[in-house]
Design an enzyme around this catalytic site. Structure first.
Site, PDB file in Angstrom:
ATOM      1  N   ASP A 105       0.827  -1.204   0.000  1.00 32.78           N
ATOM      2  CA  ASP A 105       0.000   0.000   0.000  1.00 32.78           C
ATOM      3  C   ASP A 105       0.863   1.257   0.000  1.00 32.78           C
ATOM      4  O   ASP A 105       2.065   1.218   0.308  1.00 32.78           O
ATOM      5  CB  ASP A 105      -0.931  -0.009   1.216  1.00 32.78           C
ATOM      6  CG  ASP A 105      -2.293   0.597   0.919  1.00 32.78           C
ATOM      7  OD1 ASP A 105      -2.393   1.383  -0.041  1.00 32.78           O
ATOM      8  OD2 ASP A 105      -3.256   0.293   1.647  1.00 32.78           O
ATOM      9  N   ASP A 154     -10.524   1.515  -3.342  1.00 30.31           N
ATOM     10  CA  ASP A 154     -10.957   1.090  -2.014  1.00 30.31           C
ATOM     11  C   ASP A 154     -12.474   0.957  -1.931  1.00 30.31           C
ATOM     12  O   ASP A 154     -12.999   0.518  -0.900  1.00 30.31           O
ATOM     13  CB  ASP A 154     -10.490   2.098  -0.953  1.00 30.31           C
ATOM     14  CG  ASP A 154      -9.045   1.892  -0.557  1.00 30.31           C
ATOM     15  OD1 ASP A 154      -8.494   0.816  -0.857  1.00 30.31           O
ATOM     16  OD2 ASP A 154      -8.458   2.808   0.059  1.00 30.31           O
TER      17      ASP A 154
END
Length: 724
Positions: A460, A526
């Site tokens: 990430d 997301d």
């Protein structure tokens, strides 16, 4: 004057380079194949406009004002304040046959339809230039430029772009924008006089990255129109532009360009040092956006390192448990995942020291023994005993100020001396160009992977780089930071062959072909809301084939939008990608688990097609619907997902055309109930749909269409076609 042309052609595309005896070569033609280019140079020879440059000018591979170009220069920089407009002397023009899959020479020669490469070497006062253009077998063009300083004075490079000509028919431009949880939103405008520029100064590709900046004939769509697209394979700051000037571009009418966006003083070359642009990808098609994308997809799939094993069904723990890590709970989650057919279990954020929320612990890459007294081995051993692979979340480029790392080394932050950049998500960026910081992060990652042997890392990157400065020098840092991240990924992969890595960046903030040289898929967003996902996955496919795009089934109510959606709609939205689940399935009913198991079984059946065939998208006449599909390369099999987004002014959808099929074939058309039964609203269903299948010719399906049921909003169905 002597003049020659070099013609490369492949997959219906031609790239023709004109080589004069004075000055840099220029691209005479990039577009439809030209089996015979006789007379092209004469036909393309430009006039000279009144009250302009007195002699005709050609736009070279690296255009500057020295040749009369008044748009964005192909190269800009200076030797200690001496502004330079290089007057290049060409030293050599080399034409090479196409490369084979292993990088060696392939079959055929340039001009025989297999592609090839043109390399130009040139010199100017204090500089050397190398221009590379490759036409791949898929018809995709890859290009990059390299500049070397040959002067004793340092060369400060301001910009170096790859520039290609556009014809006057390119009258409209399409690019993408977006934000967190709403990536890849399309926008269009006329390609009128002036510049359409998309510049990213985020230190990463960005949620608003355009992926491809595309110019085309007005009104072009997925299945029609002539289009030219550009993508810069770089994960830091970058620029794309389309530019049209009243005087034109020499022998062209407009230009398309891409490259890295450099900050002042960021690249200073001492004598003998070089800078290369990232590879810039250029794709042309006369079959709309799908044709343009197909060239990129086929090149990606031909790479030696492209994922070749079936893309496993993922269970990611984030929306199931968030930071609430408990071994018993996670083992039950793994048991349930294995029961319904999941193949990879990924432990997301919250496993490392001090990480009970997102304000602390980032940077301390050791297991939190307060939560995991025996480390992660009990969970990982349990997951493997169930026959699943193991994955783990990391965010190596960032750190929380509330971490042991930054308490010990606050000087490792990428920041100007004496102040911090604005915080984002309670974190700062580690300056990985500092050898000691790089070494620390690599050693911790290496130790982690060595001990726990994960099959997969979810990597990430959760914030933009604001004021990215190397302390104490104060030099701009995005360029070196991006190269350091690439090196970190490369070294980790070299040390651990077979380790798969996902590029996640607060969702889809780092999606580009630079990071995908080093990773195996991207997390597109997301947002798991299926209605949002349908659009953003459609536009992500401009650049990437389905197997490189992660898409998961979330819970009944979206974590990011608060919108509720039926399970069948959530499953279908995730099916045509690299699919998975992000939901606490231990709380599911038996009916829900049965539906998930059926959907996973269908995905496993279809993934050989989904991850090798050509994605297709219909230009639907009704904005309330969306049709996406995948057609096998031989045309013998296809799947289509028909989605109803909102209510429609039409009481019935009418006949829906299925693009990309072979019209000389007959197909068995079937509705795949395993993917879910949509909610509909009508008195009677189409007869074939009630029966579940029908034999229909490809010509009928592609040109006349098939009647589909009237779906309620936020519903979808899956059609499966096999050649009879």
């Amino acid at each position: 004057m002597t003049y020659r042309t070099v013609r490369l052609n492949a997959a219906g595309t031609a790239l023709v380079v004109g080589v004069p005896d004075d000055g840099l070569p220029h691209v005479l033609h990039w577009g439809a194949d030209l089996p015979d280019d006789t007379g092209l140079a004469a036909a393309a020879s430009p006039p000279a406009a009144h009250n302009g440059i007195d002699v005709p000018t050609w736009m070279s591979l690296v255009p500057t004002q020295g040749e009369g170009w008044r748009g964005h220069p192909g190269i800009a920089g200076h030797h200690e304040g001496r502004v330079t407009f290089p007057a290049w002397t060409v030293r050599s023009v080399t034409v090479d046959p196409p490369e084979g899959p292993d990088g060696g020479a392939g079959a055929g020669a340039p001009g025989d339809g297999a592609g090839g490469a043109v390399t130009v070497l040139a010199g100017a006062a204090g500089l050397e230039l190398r221009c590379e253009l490759r036409l791949e077998p898929s018809g995709l063009v890859r290009a990059r430029n390299t500049v070397t300083n040959t002067d004793d004075a340092p060369w400060t490079l301001d910009s170096l772009l790859v520039t290609m000509p556009l014809p006057r028919e390119a009258g409209e431009v399409l690019d993408l924008t977006g934000r967190w949880c709403r990536e890849r939103a399309p926008q269009r405008q006329d390609l009128s006089m002036g510049t359409r520029m998309r510049a990213s100064r985020r230190g990463r590709t960005g949620h608003d990255a355009t992926l491809l900046l595309t110019a085309g004939t007005p009104g072009f769509g997925f299945r029609h129109g002539e289009v030219w697209g550009v993508h810069t394979a770089w994960s830091g700051d970058h620029v794309h532009l389309a530019e049209r000037l009243p005087e034109g571009a020499g022998h062209a009418d407009a230009v398309l360009a891409g490259g890295e966006l450099l900050h002042p003083g960021e690249v200073r070359l001492a004598r003998g040092e070089s800078y290369s642009t990232p590879w810039v990808f250029l794709s042309w098609s006369d079959r709309g956006l799908d044709g343009m994308s197909s060239r990129i997809h086929r090149w990606l799939r031909a790479r030696p390192g492209h994922p070749s094993t079936p893309r496993p069904v993922v269970l990611n723990t984030w929306e199931a448990v968030y930071f609430d890590h408990d071994l018993d709970k996670l083992e039950r989650l793994a048991d349930t995942a294995a029961r319904i057919g999941a193949e990879r279990f990924v432990l997301d954020d919250g496993w490392f020291r001090g990480r009970r929320d997102d304000t602390a612990g980032l940077g301390d890459w050791t297991v939190d023994t307060g939560v995991w007294p025996d480390g992660l081995h009990p969970l990982f051993d349990h997951v493997r005993s169930l026959g699943m692979e193991v994955g783990l979340w990391v965010e190596p480029e960032m750190a929380n100020p509330d971490s042991d790392l930054l308490r010990a080394h606050p000087e490792w932050i990428l920041a100007a001396e004496g102040r911090l950049p604005p915080p984002s998500r309670s974190q700062q960026v580690l300056d990985l160009s500092r050898p000691e910081a790089f070494r620390h992060v690599f050693e911790h990652l290496d130790a982690l992977v060595t001990e726990y042997r994960p099959d997969y890392l979810k990597w990430d990157h959760n914030r933009d780089l604001l004021e990215p400065v190397h302390a104490p020098t104060g030099a701009a840092g995005t360029h070196r930071q991006t190269l350091a991240v690439y090196e970190l990924l490369d070294r980790l992969r070299e040390r651990h062959p077979g380790l798969e890595i996902e590029s996640c960046s607060s969702g889809g903030g780092r999606v580009d072909l630079g990071v995908l040289e080093r990773t195996d898929r991207v997390w597109a967003s997301d947002c798991n809301d299926p209605l949002e996902r349908l659009a953003l996955q459609r536009w992500t496919s401009l650049l990437l084939p389905p197997e490189l795009v992660g898409s998961h089934v979330g819970g009944p109510v979206s974590h990011t939008t608060g919108r509720a959606a039926d399970l069948s709609f959530r499953c279908l939205a995730a099916l045509l990608s690299h699919t998975g689940i992000e939901w606490d399935i231990t709380a599911c009913t038996e009916d829900e688990l049965g539906a998930l198991a059926s959907w996973i079984s269908l995905y496993k059946e279809l993934r050989p097609l989904l991850h090798s065939g050509d994605p297709v998208h219909a230009d639907a006449p009704d904005p309330s619907e969306q049709l996406d599909g995948v057609v096998s390369r031989d045309g013998g099999e296809a799947v289509f997902r028909y989605s109803r987004l909102t209510t429609s002014a039409r009481a019935l959808p009418g006949r829906v055309r299925l693009p990309g099929l072979r019209e000389d074939r007959v197909y068995r058309l079937a509705w795949r109930r395993e993917a879910g039964r949509p909610s509909t609203l009508q008195q009677a269903l189409p007869a074939w749909f009630s029966e579940g299948e029908a034999a229909v010719s490809g010509a009928v399906l592609a040109r006349s269409g098939v009647q589909l049921p009237n779906l309620n909003p936020s519903q979808a169905l899956l059609l499966h076609l096999r050649e009879v």
